[in-house]
Design an enzyme around this catalytic site. Structure first.
Site, PDB file in Angstrom:
ATOM      1  N   LYS A  59      26.382  -2.780  -1.049  1.00 33.52           N
ATOM      2  CA  LYS A  59      27.854  -2.671  -0.986  1.00 33.52           C
ATOM      3  C   LYS A  59      28.286  -1.956   0.288  1.00 33.52           C
ATOM      4  CE  LYS A  59      27.551  -1.876  -5.906  1.00 33.52           C
ATOM      5  NZ  LYS A  59      27.496  -0.737  -6.845  1.00 33.52           N
TER       6      LYS A  59
ATOM      7  N   ARG B 234       0.803  -1.222   0.000  1.00 32.17           N
ATOM      8  CA  ARG B 234       0.000   0.000   0.000  1.00 32.17           C
ATOM      9  C   ARG B 234       0.837   1.274   0.000  1.00 32.17           C
ATOM     10  NH1 ARG B 234      -2.688  -3.964   1.407  1.00 32.17           N
ATOM     11  NH2 ARG B 234      -0.736  -4.508   2.394  1.00 32.17           N
ATOM     12  N   THR B 235       1.771   1.379   0.930  1.00 33.44           N
ATOM     13  CA  THR B 235       2.456   2.660   1.103  1.00 33.44           C
ATOM     14  C   THR B 235       3.275   2.998  -0.146  1.00 33.44           C
ATOM     15  OG1 THR B 235       2.592   2.079   3.426  1.00 33.44           O
ATOM     16  CG2 THR B 235       3.832   4.006   2.730  1.00 33.44           C
TER      17      THR B 235
ATOM     18  N   ARG C 136      11.052   3.857   3.792  1.00 36.07           N
ATOM     19  CA  ARG C 136      10.658   2.855   4.800  1.00 36.07           C
ATOM     20  C   ARG C 136      11.911   2.087   5.192  1.00 36.07           C
ATOM     21  NH1 ARG C 136       5.623  -1.210   4.584  1.00 36.07           N
ATOM     22  NH2 ARG C 136       4.637   0.752   5.172  1.00 36.07           N
TER      23      ARG C 136
ATOM     24  N   HIS D 176       4.370   5.668  11.675  1.00 36.49           N
ATOM     25  CA  HIS D 176       3.932   5.544  10.275  1.00 36.49           C
ATOM     26  C   HIS D 176       2.984   6.716  10.007  1.00 36.49           C
ATOM     27  CE1 HIS D 176       2.898   3.963   6.476  1.00 36.49           C
ATOM     28  NE2 HIS D 176       2.641   2.698   6.779  1.00 36.49           N
TER      29      HIS D 176
END
Ligand code: CP
Length: 313
Positions: free
Chosen positions: A86, A57-58, A107, A135
């Protein structure tokens, strides 16, 4: 370090005043009712999605939001496909992405990672979920949903059910709802997954909120206006046995709704695992898929505000 002091980031809901949140909700409603009026307002702008943790969703709602505003998108959904694999730091990644895009959504499994990124960024950073912490754009989505379906965010009896310990959507939403004169909070969880004590202390100290803690949905269902279900957060557990023991603590089935108010709404940030039976999807009180859809409009509103683009009158 970022030297642009006027640059706005959204790391936690407290970064926005209640007036700013209300303005975003009103703009989200306007965009929802006439999206065609906003289809070019971000022309020439690029949104970067930096997802170090999975999302449906986000990530995709941010991407479709920017595309619907006439902008473009780039980014990764698996940090191992970037130079993070890396050993590149968040600070260096964001310094570089600041040159490639105009706004970034991040996120990360570690609490505080988007905040760290914001300290080195030349573009607005939006926290799309950091560990079990916050959130904020889910909170904006939730507030738009409550406002549309209940007519007002204020004076509701709001029940949170499930994993209140690790659920970042709950941590952000409960802190924000306390700023809206919520009538009462009901916390429904197993005793191992209660709301963190530090957060409870913070709420009690800052706001005079009524918090009722119970262990079953059935004992409180008749007084709830907004029932906010959440899954047990498997990825935050330290051992599989604890998750297995707790994963089915709550299953909202149709029979449990017999005593619920006719105008109660059932929300869930999704993804659902098995805490809401599929039969409940047909109940008119279940609004979780509409909630996910509304996330697009509030994110469109947020992008335009953080970029400071011109909007139609
Ligand atoms: N609600 C939410 O954050 O969903 P995703 O994990 O799919 O982004």
């Amino acid at each position: 370090m970022n030297r642009n002091l006027s640059l706005r980031h959204l790391i936690e809901p407290e970064d926005l005043t209640i007036q700013e949140i209300n303005d975003l909700i009103e703009l989200g409603k306007k965009i929802h009712s006439s999206p065609e009026n906003y289809s070019h307002v971000c022309s020439g702008k690029i949104l970067a999605t930096l997802f170090y943790e999975p999302s449906t969703r986000t990530k995709f709602s941010f991407e479709t939001a920017m595309l619907r505003l006439g902008g473009n998108i780039l980014g990764f959904s698996d940090a191992n496909t970037s130079s993070v694999s890396k050993g590149e730091s968040i600070a260096d990644t964001i310094r570089v992405m600041s040159a490639y895009s105009h706004i970034a959504v991040m996120r990360h499994p570690k609490e505080g990672a988007p905040k760290l990124a914001s300290l080195y960024s030349e573009i607005p950073i939006i926290n799309a979920g950091d560990g079990g912490h916050q959130h904020p754009t889910q909170t904006l989505t939730d507030l738009l949903t409550i406002s549309l379906y209940k007519g007002s965010i204020q004076n509701q009896v709001v029940a949170f059910c499930g994993d209140l310990k690790f659920g970042r959507t709950i941590h952000s939403l409960i802190r924000t709802l306390t700023r809206y004169n919520t009538k009462k909070f009901i916390l429904i969880s197993p005793k191992e997954l209660t709301l963190p004590q530090a957060l409870k202390n913070q709420l009690a100290k800052k706001y005079s909120v009524e918090l009722l803690e119970v262990r079953t949905i059935e004992e409180v269902i008749q007084e709830i206006d907004v029932l906010y279900m959440t899954r047990i957060q498997k990825e935050r557990f330290f051992n599989e046995a604890d998750y297995t023991r707790l994963k089915n603590s709550f299953v909202l089935s149709q029979d449990k709704l017999n005593n619920a108010k006719k105008d109660m709404i059932i929300m869930h940030p999704l993804p659902r695992v098995n805490e809401i039976s599929y039969e409940v999807d047909q109940d008119s009180r279940a609004v979780y898929f509409q909630q996910a859809k509304l996330g697009v409009y509030i994110r469109m509103a947020l992008i335009t505000k953080l970029l400071g683009v011109n909007l139609p009158c």
